[in-house]
Design a protein around this motif. Structure first.
Motif, PDB file in Angstrom:
ATOM      1  N   ALA A 180       0.810  -1.217   0.000  1.00  0.00           N
ATOM      2  CA  ALA A 180       0.000   0.000   0.000  1.00  0.00           C
ATOM      3  C   ALA A 180       0.842   1.265   0.000  1.00  0.00           C
ATOM      4  N   GLU A 181       2.154   1.137   0.259  1.00  0.00           N
ATOM      5  CA  GLU A 181       3.045   2.304   0.242  1.00  0.00           C
ATOM      6  C   GLU A 181       3.286   2.827  -1.170  1.00  0.00           C
ATOM      7  N   ALA A 182       3.019   1.986  -2.168  1.00  0.00           N
ATOM      8  CA  ALA A 182       3.408   2.286  -3.545  1.00  0.00           C
ATOM      9  C   ALA A 182       2.702   3.518  -4.089  1.00  0.00           C
ATOM     10  N   GLY A 183       3.437   4.277  -4.895  1.00  0.00           N
ATOM     11  CA  GLY A 183       2.828   5.384  -5.608  1.00  0.00           C
ATOM     12  C   GLY A 183       2.088   4.898  -6.833  1.00  0.00           C
ATOM     13  N   GLY A 184       1.232   5.753  -7.359  1.00  0.00           N
ATOM     14  CA  GLY A 184       0.472   5.381  -8.545  1.00  0.00           C
ATOM     15  C   GLY A 184      -0.703   4.481  -8.221  1.00  0.00           C
ATOM     16  N   HIS A 185      -1.250   3.871  -9.245  1.00  0.00           N
ATOM     17  CA  HIS A 185      -2.476   3.104  -9.091  1.00  0.00           C
ATOM     18  C   HIS A 185      -2.267   1.793  -8.335  1.00  0.00           C
ATOM     19  N   ARG A 186      -3.224   1.463  -7.486  1.00  0.00           N
ATOM     20  CA  ARG A 186      -3.263   0.164  -6.847  1.00  0.00           C
ATOM     21  C   ARG A 186      -3.608  -0.881  -7.904  1.00  0.00           C
ATOM     22  N   GLY A 187      -2.973  -2.045  -7.812  1.00  0.00           N
ATOM     23  CA  GLY A 187      -3.193  -3.081  -8.814  1.00  0.00           C
ATOM     24  C   GLY A 187      -4.341  -4.014  -8.513  1.00  0.00           C
ATOM     25  N   SER A 188      -5.235  -3.625  -7.641  1.00  0.00           N
ATOM     26  CA  SER A 188      -6.308  -4.503  -7.177  1.00  0.00           C
ATOM     27  C   SER A 188      -7.169  -5.023  -8.321  1.00  0.00           C
ATOM     28  N   PHE A 189      -7.508  -6.308  -8.237  1.00  0.00           N
ATOM     29  CA  PHE A 189      -8.366  -6.903  -9.256  1.00  0.00           C
ATOM     30  C   PHE A 189      -9.779  -6.321  -9.202  1.00  0.00           C
ATOM     31  N   ASP A 190     -10.251  -5.981  -8.012  1.00  0.00           N
ATOM     32  CA  ASP A 190     -11.603  -5.463  -7.799  1.00  0.00           C
ATOM     33  C   ASP A 190     -11.497  -3.994  -7.410  1.00  0.00           C
ATOM     34  N   ALA A 191     -11.936  -3.104  -8.288  1.00  0.00           N
ATOM     35  CA  ALA A 191     -11.814  -1.670  -8.039  1.00  0.00           C
ATOM     36  C   ALA A 191     -12.508  -1.242  -6.754  1.00  0.00           C
ATOM     37  N   GLN A 192     -13.610  -1.905  -6.420  1.00  0.00           N
ATOM     38  CA  GLN A 192     -14.373  -1.514  -5.236  1.00  0.00           C
ATOM     39  C   GLN A 192     -13.660  -1.871  -3.934  1.00  0.00           C
ATOM     40  N   LYS A 193     -12.704  -2.789  -3.990  1.00  0.00           N
ATOM     41  CA  LYS A 193     -12.018  -3.237  -2.781  1.00  0.00           C
ATOM     42  C   LYS A 193     -10.608  -2.671  -2.635  1.00  0.00           C
ATOM     43  N   ALA A 194     -10.185  -1.878  -3.602  1.00  0.00           N
ATOM     44  CA  ALA A 194      -8.787  -1.451  -3.646  1.00  0.00           C
ATOM     45  C   ALA A 194      -8.359  -0.721  -2.382  1.00  0.00           C
ATOM     46  N   GLN A 195      -9.189   0.188  -1.893  1.00  0.00           N
ATOM     47  CA  GLN A 195      -8.781   0.971  -0.736  1.00  0.00           C
ATOM     48  C   GLN A 195      -8.922   0.174   0.558  1.00  0.00           C
ATOM     49  N   ALA A 196      -9.993  -0.586   0.686  1.00  0.00           N
ATOM     50  CA  ALA A 196     -10.213  -1.363   1.906  1.00  0.00           C
ATOM     51  C   ALA A 196      -9.169  -2.455   2.075  1.00  0.00           C
ATOM     52  N   GLN A 197      -8.621  -2.951   0.975  1.00  0.00           N
ATOM     53  CA  GLN A 197      -7.639  -4.032   1.029  1.00  0.00           C
ATOM     54  C   GLN A 197      -6.210  -3.517   0.828  1.00  0.00           C
ATOM     55  N   SER A 198      -5.927  -2.353   1.348  1.00  0.00           N
ATOM     56  CA  SER A 198      -4.593  -1.765   1.210  1.00  0.00           C
ATOM     57  C   SER A 198      -3.661  -2.331   2.273  1.00  0.00           C
TER      58      SER A 198
END
Length: 354
Positions: A180-198
């Motif tokens: 979750a420290e990474a810059g740029g876009h999260r690579g999460s498969f599910d856009a709706q879960k990207a922030q909750a699963q950081s």
């Protein structure tokens, strides 16, 4: 973990991919010029191109340009497309009104808002890219077979243990564990879960290492040799640098962006959907902060289209400046110097046998 196991992993990865050191450039869409990728490769690492915004001809030209510049290793990265987003004209109008505070009034075309993924993938096949990497999902069985038929490798970006398992099952040759420290876009498969699963890298890297048999590449927060050494001790076979390279002259990013990274505290970055509709980590500019209480962002790629005029205006208060939490460690030095400096620091901490 025994030191001998660590060095065996590192040496095996480097030998497999033709590297002198286990360090990869992150494929940053819009910030992957041939000059930067070539400098990383010439230093013994793996160059990269974020091809999200590229038409097939652009992909072919980038690959040819890299090969003319360097004989080193490189990867090219594509976004696995999301389902077609639902459009909400009323909500888009409200967003457009909000965005006029930050730049020109946006208008969104009714036509395609992204490149044709299948055509991009075919262009990578035609270019014979040594490594194809993906973000936001997985390739199909047919696409994996097409890569294998050409002896091309696939690196899948993952942000959770479940995604890592799925990537290995789908045939990935390696997984990029993006903390979750990474810059740029999260690579999460599910856009709706990207922030909750950081999940932070210190937790994610060993958790992924424990459930997959393929090499793990650590991404996120790798700003110096200390972080690189830690990632390798946690079981990674290599690391990936993104933000750490953005102040190099070869990166060619806007001076306002490069300057914003100097001394940037980790807490002065944000996970935000305000630029593209997909969650990503950026400098907490006045726009990013205001967007937290403004209209909810539209889904990707509609939000990206809405913010395009604002982003093109290039004002510091609303500029899209992706940045990881270790941004302050980025230095204004040649990219090759950054690569070798970080690797030298890591080896000194890890001991001999490197």
């Amino acid at each position: 973990m025994a030191q001998s196991d660590l060095w065996h992993r590192v040496h095996e990865f480097c030998e497999t991919y033709g590297l002198d050191l286990p360090l990869l450039m992150a494929p940053m869409a819009g910030a992957s010029p041939v000059a930067l990728a070539g400098a990383v490769a010439d230093a013994g690492g793996m160059g990269a191109c974020g091809a999200l915004l590229m038409a097939p001809d652009d992909i072919a030209q980038w690959a040819a340009g890299f090969r003319a510049r360097s004989n080193g290793a490189f990867q090219m990265n594509l976004w696995v497309p999301d389902p077609e987003p639902a459009r909400d004209p009323a909500h888009e109008a409200a967003l457009a009104e909000f965005l006029t505070q930050w730049g020109p009034r946006p208008e969104v075309s009714d036509g395609p808002l992204v490149q044709d993924f299948d055509a991009q993938f075919d262009a990578l096949l035609a270019a014979g890219t040594p490594v194809v990497s993906t973000i936001m999902g997985l390739l199909t069985a047919e696409q994996v077979a097409a890569l294998r038929a050409r002896r091309m490798r696939w690196f899948a970006t993952v942000t959770t243990v479940a995604e890592a398992r799925a990537a290995q099952s789908a045939g990935a040759d390696a997984v990029i564990a993006q903390g979750a420290e990474a810059g740029g876009h999260r690579g999460s498969f599910d856009a709706q879960k990207a922030q909750a699963q950081s999940v932070g890298g210190l937790a994610l890297i060993p958790a992924v290492v424990d459930v997959v048999d393929v090499p793990v590449i650590a991404a996120g927060g790798i700003g110096d040799g200390r972080a690189m050494a830690a990632a390798l001790v946690l079981g990674a076979s290599a690391v990936m640098l993104g933000t750490a390279l953005l102040r190099s002259p070869e990166a060619g990013v806007a001076p306002k962006w490069a300057d914003a990274l100097s001394g940037l505290a980790p807490e002065d970055t944000r996970l935000t959907r305000a630029f593209s509709g997909r969650t990503g980590r950026a400098v907490a500019t006045p726009y990013v902060r205001a967007a937290e209480t403004g209209p909810a962002p539209a889904p990707y790629p509609v939000q990206r289209a809405l913010t395009a005029p604002m982003r093109a205006a290039g004002e510091a208060r609303s500029m899209q400046m992706w940045a990881g939490q270790a941004a302050a460690r980025a230095r204004p030095e040649p990219a090759g110097q950054t690569v070798t400096r970080i690797w030298d620091q890591a080896q000194a901490l890890l001991g001999s046998a490197g």
